[in-house]
Design an enzyme around this catalytic site. Structure first.
Site: not given
Lengths: 491, 517
Positions: B29, B56, B64, B92, B110, B348, B361
């Site tokens: 990502t 990999i 989310a 979401k 929220p 990461l 993200i």
């Protein structure tokens, strides 16, 4: 665990503009507070009581406390101001205007100044302030009578007629239910516990107690100074330590722009509204004597001199005493922030009003915000000095000092690619910073690569088109005198 | 590490214009978000060459997301419906927290405000006053448009008119992260990004400058670059391994260090929110997508075993598992710096914060935004680099405190894990924030970035950190008028949400997934 009881009685110390503005705002916004003001006349060294120029935030302050323009402009005989014309700060460069509002407009989502810088590298382009509708209106002595897409964010400050404005604020505070104690403060008695005021001793022989003491006694901070703690001096960054003030009768046409001129030993100003005028100087006593400075000012005027120790309390609010305005932050009026700070401090005090425990965690957050705000105002003022280019010893020294870290951060980011960092508690907008940086001739090494998304030809065309739109807009607006007299009729 | 001696292989990517050669290491990502953003936004400044190995797997963080991703997609010119259909995404409106302060509790954090956000004071001050005066007042959840919609499984696009109650919420997506990277890959490759398949076996540093000179692949191919973006995930191939940038560990505050994940069939209505449900040694996520529900148990290996965690998760998921459970290992914390020499760590490889508030993200996006805005020349300016690191640090620190709050503000002592987090000491910066709220419901000011006032209010109140007092200005309206306003607001939100379409039917109309695999 139950929370501490609410504060019910507040004493505001000091009967100048800071004191009356604070008393009125506290009473209006938290009406359950009993507010008593010890209305000693403003001390000789009060800055806020002598500066007629204010920032646009004053309009919000008035709206927040329920004062209308009919009161604050018409009845108080205030004039409008659009900004400041700064001249002589960078040798060989034209004077520039720091006005309140947008400079240019975004071009395809990229910042205007980046495109302006690109255009400059490619060829001729008019000075940056020519793209500020507020600055152009100010120069042309016109006032925006209509909203326009060209000038979406113009803000006006006021030129106060000081005694009128003080009368207004006093009358309003009394009308709201503030009680007045016309007396001098002759002493401050502390409580046994560290950092608390027990009572003020007054010249009428009485003593006055309160839950909270709000110190509006000017730079000497009569009450706050009794509680000790560090006062952070700014002398090495802001070298002026004397102010000269004179009130002048209105002369000639009223000006929307104040003139702030750099001189051999500091700077001097001239402001003129329809009903009053102000002339003065800020200088370094190490570089000039009073006589030398006075000799450069109009001879017919009587000048009051006040000493100035610029800086701020490391922790303004201690225990049950909070200083407001000059009592918390002493700074020369270079960007007319003195009354703005009064308003900002009161607003923060209202938002952060604590209970009778004066819990350190609540005071800590107030002090954190206030400190950050003061430091960025200091940085903005200091920017004028480090970006100055003049040959005199005063300026050589002033422009060679190591600026505060946060200012170094701003200036070095800007110098790299014209970027400005975001700070919480910033008083001046990015466009204000750009007005001074670019006005004094600081230029980034390169432009932002993201700006390259707009083809050069398109960018120069958009810049020229915007400049034309500003001209057309300004030319179609009414003159200051004319719109001002019509405001008087409407009120 | 090898140095750049010996034969110089002419990389296929050698160019003779002034554009920087950017090598993106890793194609998950983070890698493809970086490649897509750079090719789209800085076409005149860089070439992007991405190296990834299909052998990999990708972690596929963040099924989310937070509303900020919409800005990212917009900048890339991504069509929302197409993107949602391709990634089998759902809408979401927030995150539901179950059993956090006490077993049986639940609340939603929220995307949006409580009340209209228009008064002199934020709504929670008035709500607080009413509560403190013993008035019957509904839970604060009921005064959030987003929460009300979420519990009713409704969704509509927010109204742009700020005077309407339907403008007071925001939204993000829940999507299949393993489909997001390929989606961005198509986009990036269309815009000129070059991809090389292969496993990196060596990172070469220049022995004069210490900069990264090239990466060498298993095949022997050597890829040179001017700038290296490390998107290699936890392994942190360049930033951690080659450059040895230290990792600041936050395990003492965020003790979870493992997750076991398993997708399952969806058995219930399609909820427009993510759930985070407390577990004996951590918490589990539940993320409803169009075609399945993602589940995962984030736990501390100091308080449970992999086997127990796996059994606990499989025992509670709602539908038939549709894949083998997978275990991930991690440590909370971040690299001391995310930009070192000519290497920028994104994702990461720069740090990890557990997915409790869906920040993975977001952090990738923050790093990409920083890189794009501070994109260097061949000679990297320390000013740009320091500013980048300052911005990333600030993001991590702010999120860290917010995450710790969820654990620490609990009354639970029923398992050793919950007792530990309840009693652990927390950063002073968080201690102050909590104490300030506890007194008069005030939030430490933070105007720009992530998790603004309403987020903190939601979590404080949801986790039973209730103010003992309130702002004195909340006392200004007479009580009957205040209660009337509160009731009206409640009714208005409720009736507005009830008029909105069902979440699933909205998706079926707007962005149904393309193949019902």
């Amino acid at each position: 665990m139950t929370l501490d009881r609410s504060i019910s009685k507040v004493v505001v110390a000091g009967g100048g503009l800071a004191g009356w503005s604070t008393a009125a705002a506290l009473k209006r916004r938290i009406p359950m507070l009993a507010i008593e003001i010890v209305s000693s006349p403003p001390p000789a060294d009060s800055i806020v009581d002598r500066v007629i120029s204010t920032l646009p935030s004053i309009m919000d302050f008035h709206a927040d406390i329920g004062l209308t323009e009919a009161d604050t402009i018409v009845r108080a005989q205030s004039g409008l101001r659009a900004g400041t014309l700064l001249d002589g700060w960078a040798a060989g460069r034209p004077a520039y205007v720091h006005a309140y509002g947008n400079y240019g407009h975004a071009i395809d989502g990229t910042p205007f100044h980046q495109q302006w810088l690109r255009a400059r590298k490619a060829g001729e382009v008019e000075p940056f302030d020519r793209f500020s509708p507020a600055a152009e209106l100010g120069r042309a002595a016109r006032v925006a009578g209509t909203d326009s897409a060209v000038a979406p964010e113009i803000g006006y400050g006021l030129h106060l007629t000081l005694e009128r404005y003080l009368q207004l604020m006093r009358a309003y505070a009394l009308h709201l239910g503030v009680t007045e104690r016309p007396a001098e403060i002759s002493g401050v008695e502390l409580r046994g516990e560290v950092g608390f005021v027990d009572k003020l001793l007054l010249s009428d022989g009485q003593a006055i107690r309160a839950d909270l003491f709000v110190d509006c006694t000017g730079p000497s901070a009569k009450i706050r100074s009794q509680l000790g703690g560090e006062f952070i001096g700014w002398h090495r960054w802001l070298p002026c330590d004397r102010l000269l003030f004179a009130t002048s009768a209105p002369e000639g046409d009223a000006q929307l722009l104040d003139r702030v001129s750099a001189t051999a030993w500091g700077w001097q100003w001239r402001a003129s509204s329809p009903a009053s005028g102000s002339i003065g100087a800020s200088y370094s006593s190490a570089h000039a004597g009073r006589g030398e400075v006075i000799a450069t000012l109009p001879p017919s005027l009587e000048f009051a001199e006040i000493p100035l120790r610029q800086g701020r309390w490391a922790q303004p609010w201690i225990g049950n005493c909070v200083p407001i305005g000059d009592a918390a932050v002493a700074i020369e009026p270079l960007e007319w922030t003195n009354l703005h700070l009064v308003h900002s401090h009161v607003d923060r005090l209202v938002s952060m009003m604590c209970g009778s425990d004066f819990a350190p965690v609540e005071l800590f957050e107030y002090n954190r915000q206030s400190g950050a705000e003061a430091d960025r105002i200091r940085d903005f003022a200091c920017l004028h000095y480090i970006a100055a280019r003049r040959p005199e010893p005063f300026w050589k020294e002033a422009s060679s000092i190591e600026p505060p870290e946060s200012l170094v951060h701003s200036v070095s980011l800007f110098a790299e690619r014209g970027r400005l960092p975001y700070y919480e508690e910033e008083t001046f907008t990015r466009d204000s910073w750009l007005a001074v940086l670019l006005g004094q001739g600081l230029e980034p090494r390169r432009t932002d690569p993201l700006a390259d998304i707009v083809p050069m030809g398109e960018a120069t065309q958009s810049i020229a088109k915007y400049r034309d739109a500003v001209k057309t807009f300004v030319d179609s607006q009414p003159g200051y005198q004319q719109s001002f007299s019509s405001l008087g009729q409407h009120a | 590490m090898r140095t750049r001696n010996g034969a110089r292989l002419a990389g296929e990517h050698m160019v003779n214009d002034s554009r920087l050669r950017v090598v993106v290491v890793g194609g998950g990502t983070a890698g493809w978000m970086t490649a897509a953003a750079l090719t789209k936004l800085l076409p005149s400044r860089c070439h992007v060459h991405l190296v990834e190995s299909e052998a990999i797997g990708i972690v596929g963080v963040g099924e989310a997301t937070l509303p900020h991703i919409r800005g990212f997609n917009e900048k890339l010119g991504i069509d929302e419906a197409d993107f949602m259909a391709s990634t089998r995404a759902t809408f979401k409106l927030g995150i539901e927290f179950r059993d956090w302060a006490r077993v049986g509790d639940s609340y939603i954090h929220p995307f949006g405000t409580f009340g209209t956000g228009q008064g002199e004071l934020d709504f929670h001050h008035y709500w607080n006053r009413a509560r403190q005066e013993g008035q019957p007042v509904a839970p604060i959840d009921d005064f959030s448009m987003a929460v009300t919609m979420a519990y009713l499984n409704r969704f509509a696009i927010p109204n742009p008119d700020p005077s309407t109650i339907e403008s007071t919420f925001n939204y993000a997506y829940q999507f299949d992260a393993t489909l997001f990277a390929p989606y961005l890959r198509r986009l990036a490759e269309q815009m000129g990004a070059v991809r090389t398949e292969g496993r990196i076996v060596d990172v070469e540093l220049d022995n004069e400058t210490g900069n990264v000179a090239a990466v060498r692949l298993e095949s022997g191919e050597r890829i040179e670059g001017d700038l290296f973006v490390d998107c290699s995930g936890f392994v942190s191939l360049i930033m951690g391994n080659a450059l040895g940038e230290p990792f600041e560990e936050w395990t003492k505050w965020l003790p979870c260090d493992r997750a076991v994940a398993v997708p399952c069939q969806t058995r219930t209505a399609l909820s427009p929110y993510t759930s985070a449900i407390a577990m004996p040694a951590g918490w589990r996520w539940r993320i409803p997508l169009q075609h399945r529900t993602g589940n995962g148990y984030v736990y501390s290996s100091a308080f449970t075993t992999d086997e127990d965690a796996r059994a606990a998760l499989v025992g509670v998921v709602e539908g038939e598992p549709i894949a083998e459970p997978r275990v991930l290992k991690f440590k909370a914390g971040r690299r001391s710096r995310s930009w070192v020499r000519n290497c920028i760590a994104v994702g990461l490889s720069s740090g990890f914060l557990e997915p409790l508030e869906s920040t993975s993200i977001y952090l990738i996006q923050a790093a990409i935004t920083g890189l794009v805005e501070l994109f260097p020349e061949r000679e990297i300016s320390p000013v740009d680099r320091d500013e980048f690191n300052r911005l990333i640090d600030a993001e991590y620190d702010w999120i860290r405190d917010f995450l710790i709050l969820h654990y620490h503000a609990t009354e639970r002592s029923d398992t050793p894990f919950w007792d530990y987090v309840r009693t652990m000491s927390v950063p002073d910066s968080l201690e102050e924030k909590m104490e300030l709220f506890r007194r008069r419901g005030r939030i430490v000011k933070h105007r720009e970035g992530l998790f603004l006032d309403a987020s903190w209010v939601a979590v404080y109140i949801g986790q039973r950190v209730l103010p003992e007092g309130h702002d004195p200005r909340a006392d200004l309206p007479p009580l009957p008028a205040l209660m009337q306003n509160i009731e009206d607001l409640h009714a208005q939100i409720r009736s507005s949400a009830e008029r909105m379409p069902d979440h699933r039917s909205h998706i079926e109309r707007y962005c149904p997934m393309m193949d019902a695999a």
